[in-house]
Design an enzyme around this catalytic site. Structure first.
Site, short mmCIF file in Angstrom:
data_model
loop_
_atom_site.label_atom_id
_atom_site.label_comp_id
_atom_site.label_asym_id
_atom_site.label_seq_id
_atom_site.Cartn_x
_atom_site.Cartn_y
_atom_site.Cartn_z
N LYS A 113 -13.95 -1.94 -6.73
CA LYS A 113 -14.23 -0.51 -6.86
C LYS A 113 -15.75 -0.29 -6.98
O LYS A 113 -16.32 0.55 -6.30
CB LYS A 113 -13.52 0.01 -8.12
CG LYS A 113 -13.45 1.49 -8.23
CD LYS A 113 -12.08 1.93 -7.83
CE LYS A 113 -11.87 3.41 -7.95
NZ LYS A 113 -10.47 3.74 -7.67
N LYS A 192 -4.55 -7.18 6.75
CA LYS A 192 -3.54 -7.14 5.69
C LYS A 192 -2.88 -5.75 5.64
O LYS A 192 -3.58 -4.74 5.65
CB LYS A 192 -4.20 -7.43 4.33
CG LYS A 192 -3.26 -7.29 3.15
CD LYS A 192 -4.00 -7.36 1.82
CE LYS A 192 -3.06 -7.29 0.66
NZ LYS A 192 -2.84 -6.05 -0.01
N LYS A 195 -1.39 0.19 2.00
CA LYS A 195 -1.34 1.65 2.14
C LYS A 195 -2.74 2.23 2.24
O LYS A 195 -2.95 3.26 2.86
CB LYS A 195 -0.52 2.29 1.04
CG LYS A 195 -1.00 2.07 -0.36
CD LYS A 195 -0.10 2.80 -1.33
CE LYS A 195 -0.39 2.41 -2.76
NZ LYS A 195 -0.10 1.01 -3.07
P1 ADP Z 1 -1.15 -1.90 -1.17
O1 ADP Z 1 -2.10 -2.99 -0.72
O2 ADP Z 1 -0.40 -1.33 -0.03
O3 ADP Z 1 -1.85 -0.86 -2.01
P2 ADP Z 1 -0.06 -2.77 -3.65
O4 ADP Z 1 -1.41 -3.18 -4.08
O5 ADP Z 1 0.57 -1.57 -4.28
O6 ADP Z 1 -0.08 -2.60 -2.07
O7 ADP Z 1 0.89 -4.03 -3.78
C1 ADP Z 1 2.13 -4.09 -4.46
C2 ADP Z 1 2.63 -5.51 -4.38
O8 ADP Z 1 2.90 -5.88 -3.01
C3 ADP Z 1 1.61 -6.53 -4.88
O9 ADP Z 1 2.26 -7.56 -5.59
C4 ADP Z 1 0.97 -7.04 -3.64
O10 ADP Z 1 0.48 -8.34 -3.77
C5 ADP Z 1 2.11 -6.98 -2.62
N1 ADP Z 1 1.57 -6.74 -1.29
C6 ADP Z 1 0.93 -5.64 -0.87
N2 ADP Z 1 0.55 -5.73 0.42
C7 ADP Z 1 0.95 -6.94 0.83
C8 ADP Z 1 0.85 -7.65 2.07
N3 ADP Z 1 0.27 -7.12 3.12
N4 ADP Z 1 1.36 -8.89 2.13
C9 ADP Z 1 1.97 -9.43 1.06
N5 ADP Z 1 2.12 -8.83 -0.13
C10 ADP Z 1 1.60 -7.60 -0.27
#
Ligand code: ADP
Ligand code: TRP
Length: 313
Positions: A113, A192, A195
């Site tokens: 951040k 990767k 969202k």
């Molecule tokens: P985002 O990156 O979409 O904001 P989050 O940070 O809310 O997702 O992730 C929620 C969970 O899902 C975490 O444990 C994260 O490691 C897993 N996760 C998110 N994106 C991926 C991805 N592309 N591949 C594998 N695991 C993921």
């Protein structure tokens, strides 16, 4: 010997995508079969980024539904909201008083951040200690998470050790469980899936939404096969099944994407039906029951913690 204790959490900060499912939820459901588990909706963690009363409320209900739809059995596993078990914020404060500012400054969530030039709130800064409290309150052995959460589980181990050294043996040191083969699920642009990058395939969208996302996968025509399509496809079908499919459809990107949609649908549609069958009242009852079960264990731990730190007179 009793079963291992599993603990995991998910922030209710938006709709889930297949990266969330394949990266964490799927393995959690697998591990829950022979562990004693708790899954938590990390609503206070979400508050570090989300300031939207109605939005947070809706997301909490959605995540609870998502957990159940993907196969977490509320009869067996404790499903609960972080904010309803006050012992979490209480223990987080105690950990905050044990760790140093430079130690917390190394945490990725905060560092990223700041690196982006954005202002981090104090909640984001101490976020790892709230997560440590989540995990450590329940004598957790294993924490299934995506690769990006590895450091946070290390922080939890650190908090446990610090407390144990200062006040005597109290907390178990947990271990993260990261499924390496799908540790990073790629998005529609090959990066990767996240969202925040707008490159997601929704987990519980309509079939049309899945179709739209799959059709937007960036293909490049230089190689033998569209790598971005293939790299998502291989998470749904074996390499063997795919090698003939991709050989037969060389250059036919539309046909390959259509097949991918069907393969994703085959996995998602039974879960989507389960999700739709749950009423708001069902979900609220499940969370209420989960809160009671979690609180009982958390309070037992906090009685010991309060005694050890010396606030009980
Ligand atoms: P985002 O990156 O979409 O904001 P989050 O940070 O809310 O997702 O992730 C929620 C969970 O899902 C975490 O444990 C994260 O490691 C897993 N996760 C998110 N994106 C991926 C991805 N592309 N591949 C594998 N695991 C993921
Ligand atoms: N920080 C995690 C995430 O963003 C969510 C979370 C909160 C969590 N508390 C937890 C995960 C405890 C595992 C264990 O995905």
């Amino acid at each position: 010997m009793g079963k291992k204790r599993l603990f995991t959490g998910l922030q209710p900060s938006g709709s889930l995508h297949i990266g969330n499912y394949l990266g964490t939820l799927k393995q959690t459901v697998g591990l829950l079969k022979d562990t004693d588990g708790l899954v938590m909706i990390a609503d206070y963690h979400a508050l570090t980024t989300l300031k939207d009363t109605g939005g947070l409320r809706k997301n909490i209900m959605d995540v609870a539904r998502d957990f159940i739809a993907v196969g977490v059995d509320p009869k067996k596993t404790v499903i609960f909201q972080q904010s309803t078990v006050l012992q979490h914020t209480e223990l987080a404060w105690i950990f905050d008083c044990l760790v140093t500012v430079p130690f917390l400054m190394q945490a990725h969530a905060y560092k990223d951040k700041v690196a982006k030039g954005l202002e981090a709130n104090a909640g984001l800064f101490t976020y790892p200690m709230l997560m440590a409290a989540d995990i450590l309150l329940y004598d957790t052995d294993v924490v299934p998470v995506g690769a990006d959460q590895r450091q946070h589980v290390e922080y939890a181990r650190e908090a446990a050790t610090k407390f144990n050294v200062v006040f005597g043996e109290t907390f178990k040191t947990p271990q993260e469980k990261i499924l390496e083969s799908v540790a990073v699920v790629p998005g529609t642009d090959g990066k990767k899936m996240s969202k925040s990058y707008g490159n997601t395939i929704p987990l519980f969208g309509t079939k049309e939404e899945t179709q739209k996302a799959v059709m937007s996968i960036v293909t490049d025509s230089t190689g033998d096969r569209p790598e971005n399509v293939y790299n998502i496809h291989r998470l749904f079908k074996s390499e063997e099944q795919l090698s003939s499919l991709y050989a037969e459809n060389k250059g036919k990107y539309k046909a390959l994407k259509d097949t991918l949609v069907e393969d994703i649908e085959a996995v998602i549609s039974p879960m989507r039906e389960k999700r739709a069958s749950l009423s708001d009242a069902d979900v609220k009852n499940i969370l209420k029951d989960g809160t009671e079960r979690a609180r009982e264990q958390a309070e037992k731990k906090m009685v010991d913690v309060r005694n050890k730190v010396g606030v009980t007179i």
